[in-house]
Design a protein around this motif. Structure first.
Motif, short mmCIF file in Angstrom:
data_model
loop_
_atom_site.label_atom_id
_atom_site.label_comp_id
_atom_site.label_asym_id
_atom_site.label_seq_id
_atom_site.Cartn_x
_atom_site.Cartn_y
_atom_site.Cartn_z
N ILE A 7 0.56 -0.95 0.02
CA ILE A 7 0.18 -0.23 0.17
C ILE A 7 1.20 1.39 -0.07
CG2 ILE A 7 -1.82 1.26 1.04
CD1 ILE A 7 -2.86 -1.60 3.10
N ARG A 8 0.50 1.84 -0.91
CA ARG A 8 1.30 3.39 -1.15
C ARG A 8 0.66 4.24 0.08
NH1 ARG A 8 2.11 8.65 -5.50
NH2 ARG A 8 3.85 9.06 -5.16
N HIS A 9 1.66 4.80 0.75
CA HIS A 9 1.10 5.93 1.74
C HIS A 9 0.10 7.33 0.54
CE1 HIS A 9 3.81 9.22 -0.10
NE2 HIS A 9 4.38 7.87 0.06
N GLY A 10 -0.76 7.80 1.63
CA GLY A 10 -1.73 8.73 1.42
C GLY A 10 -0.72 9.56 0.63
N GLN A 11 -1.20 10.73 0.22
CA GLN A 11 -0.52 12.14 -0.26
C GLN A 11 -0.35 13.25 0.37
OE1 GLN A 11 -2.93 16.30 -1.28
NE2 GLN A 11 -2.33 15.68 -2.99
N ALA A 12 1.44 13.24 0.32
CA ALA A 12 2.09 13.96 1.15
C ALA A 12 2.24 15.19 0.72
CB ALA A 12 3.22 13.23 0.93
N LEU A 25 -5.56 15.90 2.28
CA LEU A 25 -6.01 14.36 1.65
C LEU A 25 -5.87 13.52 1.78
CD1 LEU A 25 -7.79 13.61 -1.25
CD2 LEU A 25 -5.46 14.50 -2.26
N GLY A 26 -3.70 13.09 2.35
CA GLY A 26 -3.85 12.02 2.11
C GLY A 26 -4.12 11.59 3.22
N CYS A 27 -4.74 12.81 4.68
CA CYS A 27 -5.23 11.92 5.48
C CYS A 27 -6.60 11.32 5.78
CB CYS A 27 -5.03 12.47 6.83
SG CYS A 27 -3.51 12.90 8.07
N ARG A 28 -7.38 11.48 4.73
CA ARG A 28 -8.98 11.61 3.97
C ARG A 28 -8.54 10.13 3.61
NH1 ARG A 28 -13.05 9.52 5.50
NH2 ARG A 28 -14.46 9.96 3.66
N GLN A 29 -7.19 10.09 2.60
CA GLN A 29 -7.27 8.52 1.87
C GLN A 29 -6.92 7.76 2.52
OE1 GLN A 29 -4.16 11.06 -0.42
NE2 GLN A 29 -5.42 10.49 -2.17
N ALA A 30 -6.24 7.61 3.63
CA ALA A 30 -6.39 6.62 4.48
C ALA A 30 -7.18 6.37 5.60
CB ALA A 30 -4.41 6.94 5.65
N GLU A 31 -7.54 7.02 5.21
CA GLU A 31 -8.97 6.67 5.94
C GLU A 31 -10.06 6.02 5.95
OE1 GLU A 31 -10.72 10.63 7.33
OE2 GLU A 31 -9.54 10.45 9.52
N VAL A 32 -10.01 6.53 4.04
CA VAL A 32 -10.72 5.79 3.51
C VAL A 32 -10.78 4.31 2.71
CG1 VAL A 32 -12.04 5.62 0.97
CG2 VAL A 32 -12.05 7.61 2.52
N LEU A 33 -9.12 4.05 3.25
CA LEU A 33 -8.57 2.95 2.86
C LEU A 33 -8.89 2.01 3.96
CD1 LEU A 33 -6.51 0.59 1.74
CD2 LEU A 33 -4.40 2.00 3.32
N GLY A 34 -8.82 1.98 4.82
CA GLY A 34 -9.12 1.71 6.52
C GLY A 34 -10.49 0.93 6.07
N HIS A 35 -11.74 1.90 5.87
CA HIS A 35 -12.71 1.69 5.08
C HIS A 35 -13.43 0.47 4.53
CE1 HIS A 35 -13.82 6.04 7.23
NE2 HIS A 35 -13.87 5.21 8.72
N TYR A 36 -12.13 1.02 4.02
CA TYR A 36 -12.32 0.00 2.63
C TYR A 36 -11.78 -1.94 3.62
CZ TYR A 36 -11.21 -2.56 -1.58
OH TYR A 36 -11.14 -4.03 -1.75
N LEU A 37 -10.88 -1.92 3.55
CA LEU A 37 -10.74 -2.50 4.14
C LEU A 37 -11.80 -3.82 5.20
CD1 LEU A 37 -6.17 -2.42 4.63
CD2 LEU A 37 -7.37 -3.32 2.92
N GLU A 192 5.99 6.34 -11.50
CA GLU A 192 5.80 6.89 -12.59
C GLU A 192 4.13 6.65 -11.79
OE1 GLU A 192 5.73 10.41 -15.80
OE2 GLU A 192 6.02 7.85 -16.02
N PRO A 193 3.11 5.49 -12.68
CA PRO A 193 2.04 5.24 -12.52
C PRO A 193 1.28 5.31 -11.09
CG PRO A 193 3.13 3.78 -13.27
CD PRO A 193 3.45 3.79 -13.90
N ILE A 194 2.22 4.71 -10.29
CA ILE A 194 1.41 4.88 -8.50
C ILE A 194 0.19 5.35 -7.94
CG2 ILE A 194 1.81 3.51 -6.83
CD1 ILE A 194 3.99 2.08 -7.64
N PHE A 195 -0.61 5.56 -7.05
CA PHE A 195 -1.54 6.41 -7.18
C PHE A 195 -1.40 6.23 -5.34
CE2 PHE A 195 -3.69 5.44 -11.06
CZ PHE A 195 -3.73 6.45 -11.53
N ASN A 196 -1.13 7.05 -5.29
CA ASN A 196 -1.11 7.23 -3.41
C ASN A 196 -2.43 5.96 -2.97
OD1 ASN A 196 -0.67 10.74 -4.43
ND2 ASN A 196 0.75 9.86 -3.32
N CYS A 197 -1.67 5.70 -1.63
CA CYS A 197 -2.95 4.72 -1.26
C CYS A 197 -3.40 3.92 -2.16
CB CYS A 197 -4.48 5.85 -0.58
SG CYS A 197 -3.93 6.19 0.97
N SER A 198 -2.88 3.72 -3.63
CA SER A 198 -3.18 2.03 -3.96
C SER A 198 -2.57 0.91 -3.04
CB SER A 198 -2.83 2.58 -5.33
OG SER A 198 -1.31 2.24 -5.39
#
Length: 235
Positions: A7-12, A25-37, A192-198
């Motif tokens: 898992i890539r980290h959220g937006q720095a 945004l990075g914090c929110r991405q990580a929270e949503v990642l947790g919800h998804y899991l 290059e193509p890796i998205f944050n929190c992918s």
């Protein structure tokens, strides 16, 4: 068969005085990642990350949604490629054949697009056999450390486990190239193509490991769309 989620980290915080922390945004991405899991029954038996703050913050925010406590192990071998070090020492060499790179550096690299162009040129020189700069970590040392760390996780966790490794784009690209049997000259194609929190999924059994899927960010698109949020970012 056991599973590893890379898992890539959220937006720095690109452009901030301290890059190594999550943006809002990075914090929110990580929270949503947790919800998804959580909502898809993906329960982690263990989590690993490098010691970079953005990696540790992403881990903590994602694990907060797990139904039970998940042990979090820190291994610096899962840190990111040392981009700043490489730019500082390799740009003069790369610019000899590509003066445009020096022009971008002279502009200050305040643009994410300009920064990425410089990183591409520098990274591809770094992994090449002609790079012999003694003041930086070599590709051989970096990539062997990443692969050794992955093997250590597989050995420590064993069969039937589900493990999350919260890391960075360069590390994920290095692992994927390694799993596919590709050399360093191919690594940037995955970087290059890796998205944050992918999420990138590996399956392993013993010391054998295979790639299941790469760089999935569809959950950010779906869950963000449901809440009227734009959660997808590269940088």
């Amino acid at each position: 068969m056991a599973t590893i989620y890379l898992i890539r980290h959220g937006q720095a915080s690109f452009g901030a005085e301290d890059y190594d922390k999550l943006s809002e945004l990075g914090c929110r991405q990580a929270e949503v990642l947790g919800h998804y899991l959580r909502d898809h029954g993906i329960r982690l038996d263990a989590a690993y990350s490098g010691d970079l703050l953005r990696q540790r913050e992403t881990t903590a925010l994602a694990l907060a949604s797990q139904p039970g406590e998940v042990p979090h192990h820190i291994d610096p071998r899962f840190n990111e490629v040392r981009n700043d070090e490489q730019v500082r020492h390799l740009v003069p060499v790369v610019a000899q054949n590509n003066p445009h790179i020096q022009t971008l550096v002279d502009k200050g690299l305040s643009s994410s697009k300009d920064y990425q162009k410089v990183i591409e040129a520098v990274f591809n020189h770094w992994v090449s056999p002609v790079c012999d700069e003694p003041r930086i970590q070599s590709w051989t040392d970096y990539s062997s450390g990443v692969c050794e760390a992955l093997a250590a996780v597989m050995a420590a966790e064993g069969s039937g486990k589900t493990v999350g490794i919260f890391t960075s784009g360069g590390t994920i690209a290095t692992v994927v190239a390694h799993v596919l049997g590709l050399g360093g000259e191919h690594a940037y194609k995955f970087y290059e193509p890796i998205f944050n929190c992918s999420i990138t999924q590996l399956f392993y059994s013993g010391d054998k490991v295979s790639l299941s899927f790469f760089n999935d960010r569809s959950f950010l698109q779906v869950l963000g769309g449901q809440g009227g949020e734009e959660l997808v970012s590269y940088r």
